[in-house]
Write a protein that holds these residues in place. Structure first.
Motif, short mmCIF file in Angstrom:
data_model
loop_
_atom_site.label_atom_id
_atom_site.label_comp_id
_atom_site.label_asym_id
_atom_site.label_seq_id
_atom_site.Cartn_x
_atom_site.Cartn_y
_atom_site.Cartn_z
N THR A 37 -28.78 -105.22 50.64
CA THR A 37 -28.23 -106.40 51.30
C THR A 37 -26.81 -106.18 51.77
O THR A 37 -26.47 -106.45 52.93
CB THR A 37 -28.28 -107.62 50.35
N VAL A 38 -25.97 -105.67 50.90
CA VAL A 38 -24.56 -105.46 51.26
C VAL A 38 -24.43 -104.39 52.34
O VAL A 38 -23.68 -104.54 53.30
CB VAL A 38 -23.73 -105.09 50.01
N ASP A 39 -25.19 -103.31 52.21
CA ASP A 39 -25.10 -102.26 53.23
C ASP A 39 -25.63 -102.74 54.58
O ASP A 39 -25.15 -102.32 55.63
CB ASP A 39 -25.87 -101.01 52.78
N PHE A 40 -26.62 -103.61 54.59
CA PHE A 40 -27.16 -104.14 55.84
C PHE A 40 -26.17 -105.08 56.51
O PHE A 40 -25.97 -105.03 57.72
CB PHE A 40 -28.48 -104.87 55.57
N ILE A 41 -25.53 -105.94 55.69
CA ILE A 41 -24.62 -106.94 56.25
C ILE A 41 -23.29 -106.32 56.67
O ILE A 41 -22.76 -106.63 57.74
CB ILE A 41 -24.38 -108.08 55.23
N THR A 42 -22.74 -105.42 55.87
CA THR A 42 -21.39 -104.94 56.12
C THR A 42 -21.33 -103.54 56.73
O THR A 42 -20.28 -103.13 57.20
CB THR A 42 -20.57 -104.92 54.82
N ASN A 43 -22.42 -102.79 56.66
CA ASN A 43 -22.42 -101.40 57.14
C ASN A 43 -21.32 -100.57 56.48
O ASN A 43 -20.63 -99.79 57.13
CB ASN A 43 -22.29 -101.33 58.66
N THR A 44 -21.13 -100.80 55.19
CA THR A 44 -20.14 -100.05 54.43
C THR A 44 -20.81 -99.35 53.25
O THR A 44 -22.01 -99.46 53.05
CB THR A 44 -19.04 -100.98 53.88
#
Length: 74
Positions: A37-44
């Motif tokens: 979820t975090v990698d999808f939303i923030t690309n970090t």
């Protein structure tokens, strides 16, 4: 959980043992969901921090539960 995971656990401790092991699995799974979820939303790379923290804490919880109720890792 398979029956050989709790071969040395006494009958009255089987419920707390399986509850704690299950909760540790849930923590590890939540870390995987948060990673995606975090990698999808923030690309970090921050999502992998969640994975590392949740996976390590779940693994440590499993090891301590196994040692406490089963008398060893095997």
């Amino acid at each position: 959980m398979h029956d050989y995971h709790y071969t040395k656990v006494i009958e009255k401790d089987k419920k707390p043992y399986t509850e704690k092991m299950g909760k540790a699995c849930i923590v590890m799974g939540c870390g995987m969901i948060l990673t995606g979820t975090v990698d999808f939303i923030t690309n970090t790379f921050y999502g992998w921090v969640f994975f590392g923290v949740c996976f390590i804490s779940g693994l440590i919880s499993m090891i301590f539960t196994q040692l406490k109720y089963n008398g060893g890792l095997f």
